[in-house]
Design a protein around this motif. Structure first.
Motif, PDB file in Angstrom:
ATOM      1  N   MET A 181      34.664  45.622  28.121  1.00  0.00           N
ATOM      2  CA  MET A 181      34.278  44.119  28.153  1.00  0.00           C
ATOM      3  C   MET A 181      35.163  43.538  29.476  1.00  0.00           C
ATOM      4  N   MET A 182      36.516  43.854  29.546  1.00  0.00           N
ATOM      5  CA  MET A 182      37.194  43.298  30.387  1.00  0.00           C
ATOM      6  C   MET A 182      36.945  43.928  31.696  1.00  0.00           C
ATOM      7  N   ARG A 183      36.752  45.274  31.883  1.00  0.00           N
ATOM      8  CA  ARG A 183      36.037  45.684  33.122  1.00  0.00           C
ATOM      9  C   ARG A 183      34.969  45.026  33.848  1.00  0.00           C
ATOM     10  N   ILE A 184      33.942  44.871  32.835  1.00  0.00           N
ATOM     11  CA  ILE A 184      32.602  44.188  33.374  1.00  0.00           C
ATOM     12  C   ILE A 184      32.975  42.833  33.835  1.00  0.00           C
ATOM     13  N   MET A 185      33.725  42.189  33.131  1.00  0.00           N
ATOM     14  CA  MET A 185      34.159  40.562  33.386  1.00  0.00           C
ATOM     15  C   MET A 185      34.943  40.669  34.966  1.00  0.00           C
ATOM     16  N   GLY A 186      35.661  41.810  35.046  1.00  0.00           N
ATOM     17  CA  GLY A 186      36.634  41.989  36.189  1.00  0.00           C
ATOM     18  C   GLY A 186      35.948  42.102  37.697  1.00  0.00           C
ATOM     19  N   LEU A 187      34.682  42.968  36.983  1.00  0.00           N
ATOM     20  CA  LEU A 187      33.630  43.264  38.465  1.00  0.00           C
ATOM     21  C   LEU A 187      33.107  41.999  38.582  1.00  0.00           C
ATOM     22  N   ILE A 188      32.666  41.102  37.931  1.00  0.00           N
ATOM     23  CA  ILE A 188      32.122  39.441  37.884  1.00  0.00           C
ATOM     24  C   ILE A 188      32.996  38.755  38.638  1.00  0.00           C
ATOM     25  N   VAL A 189      34.262  38.673  38.280  1.00  0.00           N
ATOM     26  CA  VAL A 189      35.174  38.031  38.929  1.00  0.00           C
ATOM     27  C   VAL A 189      35.403  38.457  40.216  1.00  0.00           C
ATOM     28  N   MET A 190      35.345  39.763  40.872  1.00  0.00           N
ATOM     29  CA  MET A 190      35.694  40.266  42.168  1.00  0.00           C
ATOM     30  C   MET A 190      34.432  39.837  43.165  1.00  0.00           C
ATOM     31  N   VAL A 191      33.344  39.603  42.180  1.00  0.00           N
ATOM     32  CA  VAL A 191      31.946  39.193  43.361  1.00  0.00           C
ATOM     33  C   VAL A 191      32.280  37.855  43.377  1.00  0.00           C
ATOM     34  N   ILE A 192      32.783  36.872  42.363  1.00  0.00           N
ATOM     35  CA  ILE A 192      32.789  35.596  42.673  1.00  0.00           C
ATOM     36  C   ILE A 192      33.950  35.332  43.614  1.00  0.00           C
ATOM     37  N   ALA A 193      34.994  36.319  43.902  1.00  0.00           N
ATOM     38  CA  ALA A 193      36.203  36.089  44.847  1.00  0.00           C
ATOM     39  C   ALA A 193      35.657  36.313  46.104  1.00  0.00           C
ATOM     40  N   VAL A 194      34.685  37.177  46.602  1.00  0.00           N
ATOM     41  CA  VAL A 194      34.241  37.521  47.738  1.00  0.00           C
ATOM     42  C   VAL A 194      33.405  36.259  48.317  1.00  0.00           C
ATOM     43  N   GLU A 195      32.602  35.657  47.299  1.00  0.00           N
ATOM     44  CA  GLU A 195      31.636  34.337  47.711  1.00  0.00           C
ATOM     45  C   GLU A 195      32.548  33.441  48.097  1.00  0.00           C
ATOM     46  N   PHE A 196      33.782  33.140  47.274  1.00  0.00           N
ATOM     47  CA  PHE A 196      34.614  31.767  47.513  1.00  0.00           C
ATOM     48  C   PHE A 196      35.374  32.031  48.817  1.00  0.00           C
ATOM     49  N   LEU A 197      35.679  33.493  48.971  1.00  0.00           N
ATOM     50  CA  LEU A 197      36.389  33.820  49.944  1.00  0.00           C
ATOM     51  C   LEU A 197      35.742  33.520  51.504  1.00  0.00           C
ATOM     52  N   PHE A 198      34.547  33.884  51.551  1.00  0.00           N
ATOM     53  CA  PHE A 198      33.682  33.799  52.906  1.00  0.00           C
ATOM     54  C   PHE A 198      33.072  32.397  53.032  1.00  0.00           C
TER      55      PHE A 198
END
Length: 212
Positions: A181-198
């Motif tokens: 579960m933590m790995r799945i949520m980690g992947l979602i966080v990284m996708v959100i991170a890319v959106e915020f960064l750009f």
């Protein structure tokens, strides 16, 4: 209506993955092993309330901090994206920043753990604070602000329920289930991170090019 629903989904998923109540749960259990069930439940309730108040406070005062320190929201988005990416990377590897407490210090520390470190920085950490400020900036209508506050309240309520039921959930999911579960949520966080960064880099680059 679809725009409001999309914004609400972003609020819910981003706060859930950043606060990560399932990741907090095993740490909560390890720090409250010597407490009675009643004391453990009170600790979960107090930590949730303090976390809720802190996140909402930052959501409404974040813009004042921007003006006081002369910080642009775009810069904060970039920094937030970096923070989210680092958090997501740790979660993707099933690692979570834990507060280390020596065994001989637990008894003297246990009365305050509901505020620190459970409420701050585990529930209300840098990621959640950044997320609340940035999403409030995007809330350009009263309806969006209500959705944001409602999403924060709902996530904190879920966090409390998970901590309240932590003993049963840990047995149900097991260590493997929690790690997955933590790995799945980690992947979602990284996708959100890319959106915020750009989304933060784009206007900054445009401003630089216009200045040149």
């Amino acid at each position: 209506m679809s725009e409001l629903a999309t914004y609400g989904l972003l609020c819910f998923t981003s706060f859930f993955t950043l606060i990560n109540p399932l990741g907090i749960m095993p740490i909560f259990l390890s720090m409250t092993t010597e407490l009675s069930v009643a004391d453990r439940n009170r600790t979960a309730k107090k930590a949730s309330i303090v976390g809720l108040i802190t996140i909402i406070a930052f959501a409404f005062t974040g813009q004042l901090l921007f003006k006081f320190f002369g910080i642009s929201v775009h810069s904060f988005r970039v920094v937030g994206g970096v923070i989210f990416f680092m958090v997501g990377m740790d979660m993707l590897q099933a690692r979570l920043g834990r507060v280390k407490i020596k065994e001989n210090e637990i008894k003297s520390y246990v009365t305050d753990i509901s505020i620190t470190p459970l409420a701050i920085p585990m529930i209300c950490g840098p990621g959640a604070i950044t997320n609340s400020i940035v999403l409030m900036e995007d809330a350009n209508s009263l309806a969006k602000q209500i959705v944001l506050i409602g999403s924060i309240f709902l996530i904190i309520l879920l966090t409390y329920i998970i901590l309240y039921s932590s003993s049963k959930l840990t047995k149900l999911l097991g260590e493997t289930g929690i790690n997955v579960m933590m790995r799945i949520m980690g992947l979602i966080v990284m996708v959100i991170a890319v959106e915020f960064l750009f989304s933060g880099l784009k206007p900054l680059i445009v401003d630089i090019l216009q200045a040149v």
